[in-house]
Scaffold this motif. Structure first.
Motif, PDB file in Angstrom:
ATOM      1  N   ASN A   2       0.820  -1.199   0.000  1.00 16.57           N
ATOM      2  CA  ASN A   2       0.000   0.000   0.000  1.00 16.57           C
ATOM      3  C   ASN A   2       0.859   1.255   0.000  1.00 16.57           C
ATOM      4  N   PHE A   3       1.988   1.189   0.703  1.00 18.14           N
ATOM      5  CA  PHE A   3       2.887   2.346   0.743  1.00 18.14           C
ATOM      6  C   PHE A   3       3.344   2.721  -0.662  1.00 18.14           C
ATOM      7  N   LEU A   4       3.716   1.732  -1.464  1.00 14.62           N
ATOM      8  CA  LEU A   4       4.163   1.992  -2.827  1.00 14.62           C
ATOM      9  C   LEU A   4       3.053   2.594  -3.677  1.00 14.62           C
ATOM     10  N   ILE A   5       1.867   2.072  -3.533  1.00 14.80           N
ATOM     11  CA  ILE A   5       0.743   2.557  -4.330  1.00 14.80           C
ATOM     12  C   ILE A   5       0.357   3.978  -3.919  1.00 14.80           C
ATOM     13  N   GLU A   6       0.332   4.225  -2.626  1.00 13.37           N
ATOM     14  CA  GLU A   6      -0.094   5.534  -2.142  1.00 13.37           C
ATOM     15  C   GLU A   6       0.965   6.622  -2.349  1.00 13.37           C
ATOM     16  N   ASN A   7       2.231   6.239  -2.463  1.00 15.34           N
ATOM     17  CA  ASN A   7       3.323   7.221  -2.566  1.00 15.34           C
ATOM     18  C   ASN A   7       4.108   7.101  -3.867  1.00 15.34           C
ATOM     19  N   TRP A   8       3.441   6.724  -4.933  1.00 15.61           N
ATOM     20  CA  TRP A   8       4.134   6.524  -6.202  1.00 15.61           C
ATOM     21  C   TRP A   8       4.776   7.814  -6.711  1.00 15.61           C
TER      22      TRP A   8
END
Length: 136
Positions: A2-8
């Motif tokens: 989720n971190f990667l998706i939310e902070n792309w």
């Protein structure tokens, strides 16, 4: 994940800035690092380096670094003035440094692994108050 998706956006910015930091090293690595006028003098005096001016004969006659051999860029491959010892450092110079960079690449392909460009060209040589000669 989720971190990667939310902070792309942040990850993309970090990747781009990292690429911008690495770019100068990648470019200079492919063309060979340019040496300063002081480093060129060190190579010539301490390591028996050869100063080669790849300018055309007319440009060379108007002004060149003292002691430089004139080998025009178009005649660089197999020229008789190239040193037979391919282990010697070669410092290539031209008025701007552009032709010298291409000549260094050509010479490296011919086995002159220590072919380097004088960064800034003849202007950098003059700015360092190093001797410049003119020929008739």
């Amino acid at each position: 994940m989720n971190f990667l998706i939310e902070n792309w956006v942040l990850i993309l910015a970090a990747a781009v800035s990292g690429g911008m930091l690495l770019w100068p090293m990648l470019v200079s690595g492919s063309q060979g690092a340019a040496v300063s006028a002081a480093q060129a003098v060190h190579l010539i005096n301490r390591e028996k380096g050869v100063l080669i001016d790849v300018s055309e004969p007319e440009e060379f006659a108007k002004g060149h670094a003292a002691g430089a051999r004139n080998i025009p860029f178009g005649q660089i491959e197999g020229h008789k003035s190239l040193p037979s010892n391919k282990a010697l450092p070669l410092v290539l110079v031209c008025p701007t440094g552009a032709r010298a960079g291409r000549a260094a690449g050509t010479l490296r392909k011919l086995g002159y692994d220590k072919a380097q460009v004088l960064g800034g060209g003849l202007k950098a040589w003059r700015d360092a108050n190093l001797p410049v000669e003119k020929t008739a």
